[in-house]
Design a protein around this motif. Structure first.
Motif, PDB file in Angstrom:
ATOM      1  N   ALA A   1      64.936  -0.437  70.946  1.00 23.92           N
ATOM      2  CA  ALA A   1      65.284  -1.861  71.027  1.00 23.92           C
ATOM      3  C   ALA A   1      65.872  -2.202  72.387  1.00 23.92           C
ATOM      4  O   ALA A   1      65.584  -3.265  72.956  1.00 23.92           O
ATOM      5  CB  ALA A   1      66.265  -2.213  69.909  1.00 23.92           C
TER       6      ALA A   1
ATOM      7  N   GLN B   1      65.966  -4.340  65.000  1.00 25.54           N
ATOM      8  CA  GLN B   1      66.797  -4.668  66.163  1.00 25.54           C
ATOM      9  C   GLN B   1      65.943  -5.196  67.315  1.00 25.54           C
ATOM     10  O   GLN B   1      66.391  -6.051  68.091  1.00 25.54           O
ATOM     11  CB  GLN B   1      67.604  -3.447  66.605  1.00 25.54           C
ATOM     12  N   HIS B   2      64.706  -4.702  67.430  1.00 27.46           N
ATOM     13  CA  HIS B   2      63.773  -5.241  68.432  1.00 27.46           C
ATOM     14  C   HIS B   2      63.532  -6.730  68.146  1.00 27.46           C
ATOM     15  O   HIS B   2      63.605  -7.576  69.043  1.00 27.46           O
ATOM     16  CB  HIS B   2      62.432  -4.520  68.372  1.00 27.46           C
TER      17      HIS B   2
END
Length: 426
Positions: free
Chosen positions: A167, A125-126
């Motif tokens: 994130a 997700q980052h």
């Protein structure tokens, strides 16, 4: 390697003051490199993670000094260098330098983060967020390489597939200096994210919605610190001492807490039958009394924090009946279970569900602190046990709990730290 020696069968009494939040601090220190001026933080916990982050800062020619809870960071002469290993490998939160370096320089090379092994914690997700902002991300040689083109970072609408504190923070750090407006949807709502946004806004950032599931960031050209930022109290440390006091206390006052940050945890203690006096910035725990078994199910904030499922476990062993723990975030966070069994704890794990029963034959022995929260849960059980307990790899506990030996001694506990080949120390 450090060892912690705890004499069991003692009642905690007195008062303890909670320090600054570890999970805020480890995001705020990387965020400091976004500033165009020196930055000062107050209420910084004196824990190993802080000192490791200072080592990372030093590798980038960022000066930092730490005295009596005040941390001074001067990023004005920062050098753009890769961060492939070393201290990066020692803590998970080092990955916040990805977002911070990307926001500062438009590129970053950061080694894969280390920290506690509590099951899979991917950074997909980052990466999704960085790519939406206009960066290209490549994973090679055990490091993440992130770089923007000539146009630099630009605002974007980003919807996270899952709620992720890491994130949310990383994308916020990158977006704060991006051109245009970034909207993060399905954002994490933890108090530590609000603390970070407050720090950045006080330097001139334009962040709205922190603490909700939609955060809007309008990029700015410069961030300048004008005031000292005081870090919020650590809700996980507070919950840990509340659990200790409820399980084995004879009147304990836990000071410097934001009770709103602890509402899910407090509600579970009340459900068990723990007597609490909740004040404006402190909580008194009377201790004693018959306790009722409960089911604990972790969830993103404002749910029950995953970092508190292990610290509450010794208390569950005081309840007459069977309690359940379901960690929806990290179902593999069970390394404390076999260690507690060795101490006589009535506890087992199967298919991601931890079952805890009444345990009245607890005994001190030698156990291992495999990570921060597992280690502190063993400490809580040691306080309830007959005899003496030795916790090896106690440095893992010290990573997350400031001056824990001194604080426990202030609560009338016989505890000490032994360094390898040295005498005991605090």
């Amino acid at each position: 390697m450090k060892k912690m020696i705890i004499k069991g069968g003692q009642k905690l009494s007195g008062e303890v003051t909670i320090g600054g939040a570890k999970n805020s601090t480890v995001a705020l220190i990387p965020a400091a490199i976004l500033a165009d001026t020196p930055v000062t933080f107050d209420s910084v916990p004196d824990i190993l993670d802080v000192h490791n982050l200072m080592l990372i800062l030093k590798s980038m020619n960022v000066t930092s000094t730490f005295n009596h809870g005040e941390l001074y960071v001067d990023p004005t002469k920062i050098n753009k260098v890769p961060l492939p290993g070393g201290a990066i490998k020692s803590l998970r939160a080092s990955y916040y330098f990805m977002g911070a370096l990307l926001g500062r320089f438009g590129e970053a090379v950061v080694g894969f983060p280390g920290g506690d092994n509590i099951g899979p914690r991917p950074i997909d997700q980052h990466i999704k967020g960085f790519e939406a902002l206009g960066a290209k991300v490549l994973e090679q040689n055990d490091a993440v390489h992130i770089k923007t083109g000539a146009a630099g970072l630009h605002g974007a609408r980003i919807f996270f597939d899952i709620v992720s504190v890491g994130a949310t923070i990383n994308v916020l750090l990158a977006a704060v200096k991006a051109k245009g407006t970034t909207i993060i949807e399905n954002a994490a709502k933890e108090p530590e994210i609000v603390d970070l946004a407050t720090f950045l806004n006080n330097m001139g950032a334009q962040i709205r919605g922190a603490g909700t599931d939609v955060i809007r960031i309008k990029g700015v050209d410069s961030l300048k610190a004008t005031n000292t930022h005081t870090i919020i109290p650590d809700r996980i440390e507070a919950g840990t001492y509340l659990a200790f006091a409820a399980a084995n206390g004879d009147g304990v006052l836990v000071k410097n807490v934001i009770t709103e940050h602890l509402e899910p945890f407090i509600a579970k203690l009340v459900e068990m039958g723990v007597y609490l006096e909740v004040n404006e910035d402190s909580i008194y725990v009377r201790g004693g009394g018959k306790l009722t078994p409960v089911t604990v199910k972790t969830a993103p904030f404002p749910g029950f924090a995953t970092d508190l499922q292990q610290p509450i476990t010794p208390l569950l062993m005081k309840a007459h009946g069977e309690s359940k723990i379901i960690d929806t975030l990290y179902p593999e966070r069970i390394k404390h279970v076999p260690e507690m069994q060795r101490m006589g704890g009535n506890i087992s794990s199967n298919n991601g569900i931890i079952t805890v029963g009444y345990s009245d034959m607890l005994r001190g022995t030698t156990v291992e602190a495999s990570e921060i929260r597992a280690g502190v849960s063993l400490l809580g059980l040691a306080l309830m046990s007959n005899g003496t307990t030795m916790i090896v790899k106690a440095e893992n506990i010290l990573r997350g709990y400031e001056r824990i030996v001194a604080k426990l001694r202030g609560l009338s506990v016989d505890v000490q730290i032994i360094e390898k080949n040295t005498d005991s120390e605090d």
